[in-house]
Motif scaffolding. Sequence first.
Motif, PDB file in Angstrom:
ATOM      1  N   VAL A  43      -2.235  -8.159  -5.022  1.00  0.00           N
ATOM      2  CA  VAL A  43      -2.178  -6.867  -4.335  1.00  0.00           C
ATOM      3  C   VAL A  43      -3.101  -5.873  -5.027  1.00  0.00           C
ATOM      4  CG1 VAL A  43      -0.678  -4.956  -3.623  1.00  0.00           C
ATOM      5  CG2 VAL A  43       0.217  -7.308  -3.674  1.00  0.00           C
ATOM      6  N   ASN A  56       3.400  -8.211   1.493  1.00  0.00           N
ATOM      7  CA  ASN A  56       2.491  -8.890   0.565  1.00  0.00           C
ATOM      8  C   ASN A  56       3.226  -9.734  -0.471  1.00  0.00           C
ATOM      9  OD1 ASN A  56       3.442  -6.805  -1.163  1.00  0.00           O
ATOM     10  ND2 ASN A  56       1.723  -5.500  -0.576  1.00  0.00           N
ATOM     11  N   ASP A  57       4.359 -10.307  -0.084  1.00  0.00           N
ATOM     12  CA  ASP A  57       5.121 -11.147  -0.999  1.00  0.00           C
ATOM     13  C   ASP A  57       4.261 -12.315  -1.481  1.00  0.00           C
ATOM     14  OD1 ASP A  57       7.519 -12.222  -2.314  1.00  0.00           O
ATOM     15  OD2 ASP A  57       7.420 -13.774  -0.769  1.00  0.00           O
ATOM     16  N   ASP A  78       7.399  -5.162  -1.362  1.00  0.00           N
ATOM     17  CA  ASP A  78       6.465  -6.264  -1.104  1.00  0.00           C
ATOM     18  C   ASP A  78       6.726  -6.931   0.246  1.00  0.00           C
ATOM     19  OD1 ASP A  78       8.815  -7.597  -1.611  1.00  0.00           O
ATOM     20  OD2 ASP A  78       7.969  -9.011  -3.048  1.00  0.00           O
ATOM     21  N   ASP A 102       1.940 -10.238  -7.075  1.00  0.00           N
ATOM     22  CA  ASP A 102       3.345 -10.138  -6.692  1.00  0.00           C
ATOM     23  C   ASP A 102       3.997 -11.515  -6.760  1.00  0.00           C
ATOM     24  OD1 ASP A 102       5.465  -8.317  -5.256  1.00  0.00           O
ATOM     25  OD2 ASP A 102       5.482 -10.232  -4.179  1.00  0.00           O
TER      26      ASP A 102
END
Length: 283
Positions: free
Chosen positions: A210, A205-206, A202, A175
């Motif tokens: 992922v 989980n930026d 996201d 990501d």
Amino acid sequence: MKKFSYSFLASTSFFYWRILWGIGLLGLSACEKVIDIDLKDSESKIVIEGNVSDQEDTHYVYISKTVPFSASGTYNPVQQAVVDITESVSDSMIIVGGIGLKTERTFAEVSPGVYQVTHFKAYPGRTYTLHVKVGDEEYTASSTMPMPVMIDSIGTVTDDFFGDDGKTVGVVYQDPPGVKNYYRYLVTLNGKPTNLVFAYNDKYNDGKQVQRNLYHEDLDLKKDDAVMVEQLGVDEAVYRYFNGIQSNNPGAAAPANPVSNFSNGALGYFSAHTVSQAATIIQ
């Protein structure tokens, strides 16, 4: 491609009032009578489904109307609509005479309710606006195609569900950091597209690597099944639409229509998205 059509069919309070009224009349009469429940059809609404991607130069728009409760059919195509698409490029990308470049193309109706444009390439970072005119009514939706995020790998995920091994497919991707990303997934099983809805953002989980495991109760994978996954990079409005479908509780008394990005009360969506594909054999 599977179509969606949503329609609020009748007033619940009206429905139950008529039932109680009919039962009351039945109790007052010594003979049998037929209770006639007058269900009111909802107003028919336009449903538009449109997509452009960075991987194709032929794109389609599907236009229909919701089907009344009393109708016997399930699909009501809208013919002779006028469908145009406009591409806008910001001043920072291309300047023509001091104004951002704009191009416009018209879709042709190739079968009832199905409209097609060919030799039209769409690009990340550009905004696309779909204009649909049906009779005297006009509907508009805009979608900005994000930058692509590619699938790095794909494979089988096996988990224990109450003593039984359950299989699904998982994809791994990186990501991009500092950018809000929204994803939609399409799954094809043994050459047949499924109509399952997967939509994610996201938020948690930026900027991370992922692993997205595509669990769904109706995705029953077995060893040697061939699975293809398409990871679509979509904008926020398109994500909200599919997340609304994904979040609807099928047991709800009156599930809400997902929020469309079309104007003038039309149902459906228009998406300008990137595509990354990967395929695997379930192990």
